[in-house]
Design a protein around this motif. Structure first.
Motif, PDB file in Angstrom:
ATOM      1  N   ILE A  74       7.564   9.404  14.031  1.00 34.63           N
ATOM      2  CA  ILE A  74       6.658   8.254  14.118  1.00 34.63           C
ATOM      3  C   ILE A  74       6.204   8.011  15.554  1.00 34.63           C
ATOM      4  CG2 ILE A  74       6.600   5.722  13.896  1.00 34.63           C
ATOM      5  CD1 ILE A  74       8.116   6.018  11.294  1.00 34.63           C
ATOM      6  N   ASP A  75       7.062   8.338  16.514  1.00 32.79           N
ATOM      7  CA  ASP A  75       6.714   8.117  17.924  1.00 32.79           C
ATOM      8  C   ASP A  75       5.552   8.995  18.372  1.00 32.79           C
ATOM      9  OD1 ASP A  75       8.626   6.239  18.191  1.00 32.79           O
ATOM     10  OD2 ASP A  75      10.158   7.614  18.966  1.00 32.79           O
ATOM     11  N   ASP A  76       5.307  10.065  17.643  1.00 35.34           N
ATOM     12  CA  ASP A  76       4.310  11.032  18.105  1.00 35.34           C
ATOM     13  C   ASP A  76       3.390  11.474  16.963  1.00 35.34           C
ATOM     14  OD1 ASP A  76       3.069  12.598  19.973  1.00 35.34           O
ATOM     15  OD2 ASP A  76       4.370  14.325  19.642  1.00 35.34           O
ATOM     16  N   LEU A  77       2.824  10.495  16.265  1.00 35.46           N
ATOM     17  CA  LEU A  77       1.978  10.811  15.117  1.00 35.46           C
ATOM     18  C   LEU A  77       0.635  11.383  15.572  1.00 35.46           C
ATOM     19  CD1 LEU A  77       2.431   7.652  12.865  1.00 35.46           C
ATOM     20  CD2 LEU A  77       3.337   9.942  12.435  1.00 35.46           C
ATOM     21  N   PRO A  78       0.149  12.440  14.891  1.00 36.11           N
ATOM     22  CA  PRO A  78      -1.198  12.912  15.214  1.00 36.11           C
ATOM     23  C   PRO A  78      -2.224  11.883  14.745  1.00 36.11           C
ATOM     24  CG  PRO A  78      -0.345  14.071  13.286  1.00 36.11           C
ATOM     25  CD  PRO A  78       0.761  13.186  13.777  1.00 36.11           C
ATOM     26  N   THR A  79      -3.282  11.706  15.488  1.00 36.19           N
ATOM     27  CA  THR A  79      -4.342  10.780  15.085  1.00 36.19           C
ATOM     28  C   THR A  79      -5.646  11.549  14.932  1.00 36.19           C
ATOM     29  OG1 THR A  79      -4.734  10.202  17.393  1.00 36.19           O
ATOM     30  CG2 THR A  79      -3.290   8.757  16.142  1.00 36.19           C
ATOM     31  N   LEU A  80      -6.553  10.981  14.140  1.00 38.82           N
ATOM     32  CA  LEU A  80      -7.786  11.691  13.811  1.00 38.82           C
ATOM     33  C   LEU A  80      -8.600  11.979  15.068  1.00 38.82           C
ATOM     34  CD1 LEU A  80      -8.940   9.942  10.518  1.00 38.82           C
ATOM     35  CD2 LEU A  80      -7.619  12.036  10.823  1.00 38.82           C
TER      36      LEU A  80
ATOM     37  N   SER B 244       0.834  -1.211   0.000  1.00 38.34           N
ATOM     38  CA  SER B 244       0.000   0.000   0.000  1.00 38.34           C
ATOM     39  C   SER B 244       0.864   1.255   0.000  1.00 38.34           C
ATOM     40  CB  SER B 244      -0.913   0.015   1.232  1.00 38.34           C
ATOM     41  OG  SER B 244      -1.657  -1.165   1.310  1.00 38.34           O
ATOM     42  N   GLY B 245       1.853   1.273   0.870  1.00 34.15           N
ATOM     43  CA  GLY B 245       2.718   2.445   0.973  1.00 34.15           C
ATOM     44  C   GLY B 245       3.523   2.667  -0.296  1.00 34.15           C
ATOM     45  N   THR B 246       3.998   1.583  -0.895  1.00 35.09           N
ATOM     46  CA  THR B 246       4.781   1.701  -2.133  1.00 35.09           C
ATOM     47  C   THR B 246       3.901   2.211  -3.267  1.00 35.09           C
ATOM     48  OG1 THR B 246       6.195  -0.115  -1.404  1.00 35.09           O
ATOM     49  CG2 THR B 246       6.246   0.427  -3.755  1.00 35.09           C
ATOM     50  N   MET B 247       2.671   1.689  -3.359  1.00 32.28           N
ATOM     51  CA  MET B 247       1.748   2.173  -4.396  1.00 32.28           C
ATOM     52  C   MET B 247       1.446   3.651  -4.197  1.00 32.28           C
ATOM     53  SD  MET B 247      -0.901  -0.990  -4.808  1.00 32.28           S
ATOM     54  CE  MET B 247      -2.032  -0.044  -5.790  1.00 32.28           C
ATOM     55  N   ALA B 248       1.255   4.053  -2.941  1.00 33.13           N
ATOM     56  CA  ALA B 248       0.967   5.463  -2.646  1.00 33.13           C
ATOM     57  C   ALA B 248       2.123   6.335  -3.121  1.00 33.13           C
ATOM     58  CB  ALA B 248       0.737   5.638  -1.146  1.00 33.13           C
TER      59      ALA B 248
ATOM     60  N   VAL C  52       0.507  14.025   8.298  1.00 28.53           N
ATOM     61  CA  VAL C  52       1.969  14.005   8.316  1.00 28.53           C
ATOM     62  C   VAL C  52       2.425  13.824   6.874  1.00 28.53           C
ATOM     63  CG1 VAL C  52       4.011  12.773   9.159  1.00 28.53           C
ATOM     64  CG2 VAL C  52       1.976  12.920  10.573  1.00 28.53           C
ATOM     65  N   GLU C  53       3.474  14.516   6.511  1.00 28.28           N
ATOM     66  CA  GLU C  53       3.989  14.420   5.140  1.00 28.28           C
ATOM     67  C   GLU C  53       4.976  13.268   5.047  1.00 28.28           C
ATOM     68  OE1 GLU C  53       3.707  16.276   1.290  1.00 28.28           O
ATOM     69  OE2 GLU C  53       2.566  16.474   3.128  1.00 28.28           O
ATOM     70  N   GLY C  54       4.687  12.342   4.100  1.00 37.10           N
ATOM     71  CA  GLY C  54       5.615  11.254   3.851  1.00 37.10           C
ATOM     72  C   GLY C  54       6.503  11.589   2.660  1.00 37.10           C
ATOM     73  N   LYS C  55       7.374  10.652   2.310  1.00 40.09           N
ATOM     74  CA  LYS C  55       8.252  10.880   1.153  1.00 40.09           C
ATOM     75  C   LYS C  55       7.430  10.933  -0.133  1.00 40.09           C
ATOM     76  CE  LYS C  55      12.762  10.127   2.646  1.00 40.09           C
ATOM     77  NZ  LYS C  55      13.366   8.929   3.216  1.00 40.09           N
ATOM     78  N   ASP C  56       7.962  11.571  -1.146  1.00 41.29           N
ATOM     79  CA  ASP C  56       7.326  11.710  -2.465  1.00 41.29           C
ATOM     80  C   ASP C  56       6.052  12.537  -2.415  1.00 41.29           C
ATOM     81  OD1 ASP C  56       9.266  10.032  -3.804  1.00 41.29           O
ATOM     82  OD2 ASP C  56       8.300   8.354  -2.787  1.00 41.29           O
ATOM     83  N   GLY C  57       5.794  13.204  -1.281  1.00 39.16           N
ATOM     84  CA  GLY C  57       4.635  14.086  -1.195  1.00 39.16           C
ATOM     85  C   GLY C  57       3.348  13.403  -0.792  1.00 39.16           C
TER      86      GLY C  57
ATOM     87  N   LEU D 123       6.221   4.235   8.481  1.00 39.12           N
ATOM     88  CA  LEU D 123       7.552   3.685   8.216  1.00 39.12           C
ATOM     89  C   LEU D 123       7.743   3.484   6.720  1.00 39.12           C
ATOM     90  CD1 LEU D 123       9.847   2.708  10.113  1.00 39.12           C
ATOM     91  CD2 LEU D 123       8.943   0.390   9.806  1.00 39.12           C
ATOM     92  N   THR D 124       6.739   2.873   6.085  1.00 46.97           N
ATOM     93  CA  THR D 124       6.798   2.604   4.644  1.00 46.97           C
ATOM     94  C   THR D 124       6.837   3.901   3.845  1.00 46.97           C
ATOM     95  OG1 THR D 124       5.455   0.660   5.084  1.00 46.97           O
ATOM     96  CG2 THR D 124       5.674   1.306   2.794  1.00 46.97           C
ATOM     97  N   LEU D 125       6.195   4.948   4.387  1.00 44.55           N
ATOM     98  CA  LEU D 125       6.156   6.225   3.682  1.00 44.55           C
ATOM     99  C   LEU D 125       7.382   7.090   3.976  1.00 44.55           C
ATOM    100  CD1 LEU D 125       2.384   7.196   3.976  1.00 44.55           C
ATOM    101  CD2 LEU D 125       3.585   6.131   2.063  1.00 44.55           C
ATOM    102  N   GLY D 126       8.321   6.566   4.750  1.00 42.26           N
ATOM    103  CA  GLY D 126       9.574   7.279   4.978  1.00 42.26           C
ATOM    104  C   GLY D 126       9.466   8.436   5.945  1.00 42.26           C
ATOM    105  N   VAL D 127       8.452   8.405   6.820  1.00 47.58           N
ATOM    106  CA  VAL D 127       8.349   9.449   7.852  1.00 47.58           C
ATOM    107  C   VAL D 127       9.510   9.243   8.837  1.00 47.58           C
ATOM    108  CG1 VAL D 127       6.916  10.332   9.753  1.00 47.58           C
ATOM    109  CG2 VAL D 127       5.836   9.590   7.614  1.00 47.58           C
TER     110      VAL D 127
END
Ligand code: ATP
Ligand code: MG
Length: 106
Positions: A53-59, A17-21, A86-91, A44-48
């Motif tokens: 990652i330890d403190d990700l905002p949640t909905l 999923s992360g790679t496709m994104a 949160v912004e991951g790699k590749d936007g 992790l997969t999105l390169g954050v």
């Protein structure tokens, strides 16, 4: 486009999923990845970065309200992305639904 990926535990659902994104985002698509796993690790997969990652905002829990006509979102997608993404790699934009720190009763 809506894509559903299912499979047994540890079979690579999040990785695919992360790679496709990321591939879609590299092609110029606007991609919002929503991690609905109760043990979220899409970041992790999105390169954050690890420290993020330890403190990700949640909905927020008040994102949906009941009305006589049925459930209704209390904020627009743009508002939610502005305040909770949160912004991951590749936007890729990542939204994490929940990240319980310990198990509770049902
Ligand atoms: N193609 C691959 N080759 C080798 N290892 C892989 C591959 N895809 C994923 N993995 C590794 O397998 C492990 C599980 O992958 P992943 O977290 O994507 O699975 P999952 O199906 O989302 O698991 P869960 O059911 O726990 O959510 C990870 O350590 C990941 O790095
Ligand atoms: Mg997974």
């Amino acid at each position: 486009m809506n894509v559903a990926i299912v499979g047994k535990g540890g079979s690579g659902k999040t990785s695919i999923s992360g790679t496709m994104a990321r591939l879609l985002a590299r092609r110029g698509q606007r991609v919002i990845a929503v991690d609905g796993d109760p043990n979220p690790n899409m970041a992790l997969t999105l390169g954050v970065p690890a420290e993020r990652i330890d403190d990700l905002p949640t909905l927020p829990t008040d994102l949906v309200e009941r009305t006589p006509e049925g459930p209704r979102f209390t904020r627009t997608l743009e508002e939610v992305c502005a305040s909770h993404s949160v912004e991951g790699k590749d936007g890729v934009t990542l939204l994490v639904m929940a990240n319980p720190k310990k198990a509770g009763t049902g």
